[in-house]
Enzyme design. Structure first.
Site, PDB file in Angstrom:
ATOM      1  CG  ASP A  40      -9.167  -0.152   4.529  1.00 51.25           C
ATOM      2  OD1 ASP A  40      -9.527  -0.297   3.338  1.00 51.25           O
ATOM      3  OD2 ASP A  40      -8.507  -1.015   5.135  1.00 51.25           O
TER       4      ASP A  40
ATOM      5  CE  LYS B  74      -3.721  -2.504   2.253  1.00 55.09           C
ATOM      6  NZ  LYS B  74      -4.391  -2.883   3.505  1.00 55.09           N
TER       7      LYS B  74
ATOM      8  CD  GLN C 181      -3.024  -4.422   6.606  1.00 55.02           C
ATOM      9  OE1 GLN C 181      -2.966  -3.440   5.884  1.00 55.02           O
ATOM     10  NE2 GLN C 181      -3.722  -5.490   6.249  1.00 55.02           N
TER      11      GLN C 181
END
Ligand code: NAP
Length: 297
Positions: A120, A54, A97
């Site tokens: 996200d 990413k 994450q």
């Protein structure tokens, strides 16, 4: 039947080019940069690889990254960091994450991320807004799947879709996104009685169960569309959650080169959108403030 491969790499390239242009425009218009904060806790190797991928993708399109990596942490400690990042105007997006170590209350951490920085789409508020079909960042993988279907102009209206998996980050949000596109949805999980039958009667199958090549080619209806979100390593090879459906499916995503690259590109899209919206909000507040002062005078 001739199957068409839904080319995730091509879609990702297109999205990235578009994001790169938007990043340049942003820098020109606002004389500012875009920055993503990434948070990683523990030593999970795949998590480290995902964050690295990413970060590299951000670099390709001109987005800065700031990594917060902790070998271990507490929920309270992490919440403090997230709050600090929420208040930091130089940070446009926050990415935690997944998965966090079990001792951490993951959802509590996701829910601390400010809505406008939740690139996200992991906090409950974003999820709720997305399910109401309102403006919110969708989680990158399900939104990436929608990007794939849109790129190939696949109309979902009235189609019967079977989502295999009901996780918070993938199965549930993709089911709601498909529902918002007027598909008729069945969500399957580990307690589903006859998975094979559910799949057989579906026009679109989303494989998101985390078991290598579990969904067999012959379970699919002739001409069905298979989106394989799975990503597993078996004997040094990456494979999906379904067998390769060449010859039976009308369209399908390969593994690798399908959902994976589009997920990362979709995250980049969310980050640049977040940054643009934050600037628009500041401008609106400034304009409203000026109007107010004028009216007062
Ligand atoms: P997860 O949290 O482990 O959830 C798996 C889901 O599959 C659960 O809902 C589980 O049901 C269901 N399931 C397990 N075995 C099943 C079976 N035999 N029949 C029907 N359903 C079954 O997994 P996830 O995080 O959603 O990930 C799913 C897959 O997507 C994995 O392969 C992962 O690597 C991949 N993934 C890819 C990306 C990407 O960027 N490409 C991103 C995220 C995930 P229960 O709820 O009943 O336990």
């Amino acid at each position: 039947m001739k199957s068409t491969i839904l080319d995730g790499k091509l879609i990702a390239k297109n999205i990235e080019e578009n994001v790169r242009k938007r990043v340049y425009d942003y820098e020109d218009n606002y004389n500012d940069n875009i920055t993503l904060a990434t948070i990683i806790v523990g030593n999970n190797k795949p998590s480290k690889t995902y964050v690295k991928m990413k970060t590299e993708a951000c670099k390709r399109v001109g987005i800065n990254t700031r990594e917060y990596s902790f070998p271990t942490f507490t929920t309270e400690g992490l919440i403090q960091i997230i709050k600090m990042l929420n208040d930091d105007s130089s940070i446009n997006g926050i990415l935690i994450q997944h998965p966090l170590p079990e001792i951490i209350d993951e959802q509590k951490c996701f829910d601390t991320i400010a809505l406008e920085k939740d690139v996200d789409g992991l906090n409950s508020h974003s999820f709720g807004k997305m399910s109401f079909n309102e403006n919110a960042f969708g989680a990158a993988t399900p939104k990436g799947i929608i990007n794939i279907l849109d790129f190939y102009n696949i109309n979902l209206e009235g189609k019967k879709a079977c989502v295999v998996g009901r996780s918070q980050i993938l199965g549930k949000p993709i089911a709601l996104m498909l529902l918002n596109r007027n598909a008729t949805i069945t969500i399957c999980h580990s307690k589903t009685k006859d998975l094979k039958e559910e799949i057989k009667s579906s026009d679109i199958v989303i494989a998101a169960l985390g078991k290598p090549e579990y969904i067999k080619k012959e379970w699919l209806k002739e001409g069905a569309i298979l989106i394989d979100a799975g990503y597993n390593y078996v004997n040094g090879k990456s494979v999906g959650d379904a067998e390769n459906p060449e010859g039976i499916a009308s369209f399908y995503t390969p593994v690798p080169g399908g959902v994976g690259p589009v997920t990362i590109a979709t995250l980049l899209e969310n980050i640049v959108t977040a940054a643009e919206k934050q600037k628009e909000l500041i401008q609106t507040k400034e304009t409203k403030g000026k109007q107010y002062i004028k009216e007062e005078i």
